[in-house]
Design a protein around this motif. Structure first.
Motif, short mmCIF file in Angstrom:
data_model
loop_
_atom_site.label_atom_id
_atom_site.label_comp_id
_atom_site.label_asym_id
_atom_site.label_seq_id
_atom_site.Cartn_x
_atom_site.Cartn_y
_atom_site.Cartn_z
N THR A 274 0.80 -1.22 0.00
CA THR A 274 0.00 0.00 0.00
C THR A 274 0.84 1.27 0.00
O THR A 274 0.29 2.36 -0.22
CB THR A 274 -0.93 0.04 1.22
N ALA A 275 2.13 1.16 0.27
CA ALA A 275 2.98 2.35 0.28
C ALA A 275 4.44 1.95 0.11
O ALA A 275 4.81 0.81 0.42
CB ALA A 275 2.79 3.15 1.57
N LEU A 276 5.23 2.89 -0.36
CA LEU A 276 6.64 2.65 -0.65
C LEU A 276 7.46 3.87 -0.24
O LEU A 276 7.04 5.01 -0.45
CB LEU A 276 6.82 2.40 -2.16
N GLY A 277 8.63 3.60 0.34
CA GLY A 277 9.57 4.68 0.66
C GLY A 277 10.98 4.17 0.49
O GLY A 277 11.26 2.99 0.75
N THR A 278 11.89 5.03 0.03
CA THR A 278 13.28 4.61 -0.18
C THR A 278 14.25 5.66 0.35
O THR A 278 13.88 6.81 0.59
CB THR A 278 13.58 4.38 -1.68
N TYR A 279 15.50 5.23 0.49
CA TYR A 279 16.54 6.15 0.95
C TYR A 279 17.90 5.69 0.45
O TYR A 279 18.21 4.49 0.51
CB TYR A 279 16.57 6.23 2.47
N VAL A 280 18.70 6.63 -0.02
CA VAL A 280 20.12 6.38 -0.28
C VAL A 280 20.92 7.51 0.37
O VAL A 280 20.46 8.65 0.40
CB VAL A 280 20.45 6.31 -1.80
N PRO A 281 22.10 7.20 0.91
CA PRO A 281 22.92 8.23 1.53
C PRO A 281 23.36 9.28 0.50
O PRO A 281 23.48 8.97 -0.69
CB PRO A 281 24.13 7.46 2.06
N PRO A 282 23.60 10.51 0.94
CA PRO A 282 23.96 11.56 -0.02
C PRO A 282 25.35 11.42 -0.64
O PRO A 282 25.56 11.89 -1.76
CB PRO A 282 23.88 12.84 0.83
N GLN A 283 26.29 10.77 0.05
CA GLN A 283 27.65 10.66 -0.50
C GLN A 283 27.66 9.71 -1.69
O GLN A 283 27.14 8.60 -1.62
CB GLN A 283 28.62 10.16 0.56
N VAL A 284 28.28 10.14 -2.78
CA VAL A 284 28.35 9.35 -4.01
C VAL A 284 29.79 8.97 -4.31
O VAL A 284 30.70 9.80 -4.20
CB VAL A 284 27.76 10.14 -5.20
N LEU A 285 29.99 7.71 -4.68
CA LEU A 285 31.30 7.20 -5.10
C LEU A 285 31.20 6.82 -6.57
O LEU A 285 30.50 5.88 -6.93
CB LEU A 285 31.69 5.99 -4.25
N THR A 286 31.89 7.56 -7.42
CA THR A 286 31.81 7.32 -8.87
C THR A 286 32.90 6.36 -9.34
O THR A 286 33.85 6.06 -8.61
CB THR A 286 31.97 8.64 -9.64
N ASN A 287 32.75 5.92 -10.58
CA ASN A 287 33.79 5.09 -11.17
C ASN A 287 35.11 5.85 -11.26
O ASN A 287 36.19 5.27 -11.11
CB ASN A 287 33.37 4.61 -12.56
N LYS B 189 10.04 6.06 7.32
CA LYS B 189 9.33 7.33 7.53
C LYS B 189 8.65 7.81 6.25
O LYS B 189 7.50 8.27 6.27
CB LYS B 189 10.30 8.39 8.04
N LYS B 190 9.35 7.70 5.13
CA LYS B 190 8.76 8.10 3.85
C LYS B 190 7.59 7.20 3.48
O LYS B 190 6.57 7.67 2.97
CB LYS B 190 9.82 8.06 2.76
N CYS B 191 7.75 5.91 3.75
CA CYS B 191 6.70 4.95 3.44
C CYS B 191 5.43 5.25 4.23
O CYS B 191 4.33 5.32 3.68
CB CYS B 191 7.20 3.54 3.75
N ALA C 239 11.44 0.52 1.88
CA ALA C 239 10.43 -0.02 2.79
C ALA C 239 9.07 0.00 2.12
O ALA C 239 8.75 0.94 1.39
CB ALA C 239 10.39 0.78 4.09
N VAL C 240 8.30 -1.04 2.35
CA VAL C 240 6.91 -1.09 1.88
C VAL C 240 6.00 -1.44 3.04
O VAL C 240 6.43 -2.07 4.01
CB VAL C 240 6.70 -2.11 0.74
N LEU C 241 4.76 -1.03 2.94
CA LEU C 241 3.74 -1.39 3.93
C LEU C 241 2.83 -2.44 3.31
O LEU C 241 2.36 -2.28 2.18
CB LEU C 241 2.93 -0.17 4.36
N ILE C 242 2.60 -3.52 4.05
CA ILE C 242 1.72 -4.59 3.60
C ILE C 242 0.42 -4.52 4.40
O ILE C 242 0.43 -4.51 5.63
CB ILE C 242 2.35 -5.98 3.80
N GLU C 243 -0.71 -4.48 3.67
CA GLU C 243 -2.03 -4.41 4.29
C GLU C 243 -3.00 -5.32 3.54
O GLU C 243 -2.70 -5.78 2.43
CB GLU C 243 -2.55 -2.98 4.28
N PRO C 244 -4.17 -5.58 4.11
CA PRO C 244 -5.16 -6.41 3.41
C PRO C 244 -5.69 -5.73 2.16
O PRO C 244 -5.79 -4.50 2.10
CB PRO C 244 -6.28 -6.57 4.45
#
Length: 338
Positions: A16-29, A70-72, A173-178
């Protein structure tokens, strides 16, 4: 298409809902070119990866789960106290105990909830998802929070160019509901483990067999050890087998899918599986170029990408697939009801 929906004793369950997160620091090739003998062209041509995110010091996997959770919950308009159970798929817990689920529960304030972690390598999210679905289908709970997250850069040896180029950090993260009347939600799943593949992908030390010592540190036994060709062959073969099996027994063909959301380990593995299923490229979700392999975090992150790109819509049939350390493999078929 006549969908042979798996019978459920009791009620059906859905995301019923979805939320995601990635840290701000980026490591490139390009950053990796300065750390180990490699190149952007070499990495991208073999994996499809251009950059990955790195969790900051002082933070753990639970912190990424918290942000995604929290976003979810905000997307669903619920409070943390509404959550009845928390399941976290991860192989990078903050510590061996307590579980990451315990840490997430207290950090978000989900008073009264219970939960546990699922260790299934890169299949961690699809395994945790199925556990959450069963809790809802059984009637035991009506609001289950399922997280998939890994801080893989904590386990990477940055002198080993065969592994350090692959992994990044992230969570979903996802929320599972009926289900409501007329909705289908989760349809079916196929999961399998093959422990004989353990030596091909593991972190040898830190458990009861090889507890931490000067010797295990000196021998770099606390890093990811991988036999790349063996892992690749398993993933290509078993992801195709699992996905074909779950589609065939539900009367679905690849072209009838809305989207195919695969674990983002290697672009060639994703494309090979999609070709076996007969799925057109524009319905195969790919974001490995931006995140690398975040293990249990890859599928929810790819779900978010699919939504953002307008490729995942209410009513779509969705196929999930993953393979990981263990060996583990999992595939799930569902109707997107958001």
């Amino acid at each position: 298409m006549t969908l042979a929906v798996r019978p459920v004793v009791g009620r059906r369950a859905k995301i019923t809902a979805l939320g995601t997160y990635v840290p701000p620091q980026v490591l490139t090739n390009q950053d990796l070119e300065k750390m180990v003998e490699t190149s952007d062209e070499w990495i991208f041509s073999r994996t499809g990866i251009r950059e990955r995110h790195v969790l900051a010091k002082g933070l753990g996997t639970s912190d990424m789960c918290v942000e995604a959770a929290k976003k979810c919950l905000a997307a669903r308009g619920l409070e943390a106290r509404d959550v009845e159970a928390i399941i976290v798929g991860t192989v990078t817990p903050d510590m061996l105990f307590p579980s990451t689920a315990c840490l997430v529960q207290t950090k978000i304030g989900a008073a009264g909830a219970w939960g546990f972690d699922v260790s299934a390598g890169c299949s961690g999210f699809v395994y945790a998802l199925q556990a959450g679905v069963k809790l809802v289908e059984s009637g035991a709970h009506s609001k289950v929070l399922v997280c998939g997250a890994d801080a893989n850069t904590r386990m990477v040896d940055y002198t080993d160019r065969t592994t350090c180029i692959l992994f990044g950090d992230g969570a979903g993260a996802v929320l599972i509901e009926p289900c409501e009347e007329g909705e289908i939600g989760m349809i079916d799943f196929v999961h399998e483990i093959d422990g004989s593949g353990g030596p091909a992908l593991n972190m040898p030390a830190g458990g009861s067999l090889n507890p931490s010592s000067h010797e295990t540190i000196d021998k770099k036994m606390h890093f990811i050890h991988q036999d790349g060709p063996t892992v690749y062959k398993f993933a290509v073969r078993k992801m195709a087998e699992a996905t074909l099996k779950v589609l065939e027994r539900n009367g679905v063909t690849g072209p009838e899918l809305g989207v195919f959301i695969s674990h983002q380990a290697n672009l060639r593995i994703i494309n090979s599986t999609a070709e076996r299923l007969g799925i057109e490229a524009d319905r195969v979700i790919v974001n490995i170029d931006r995140y690398g392999n975040t293990s249990a975090g890859t599928i929810p992150l790819a779900m978010e990408t699919a939504v953002q790109e307008g490729k995942l819509k209410k009513g779509d049939l969705v196929l999930l697939a993953a393979a990981g350390a263990g060996f583990t493999v999992g595939a799930a078929l569902l109707r997107w009801e958001i």
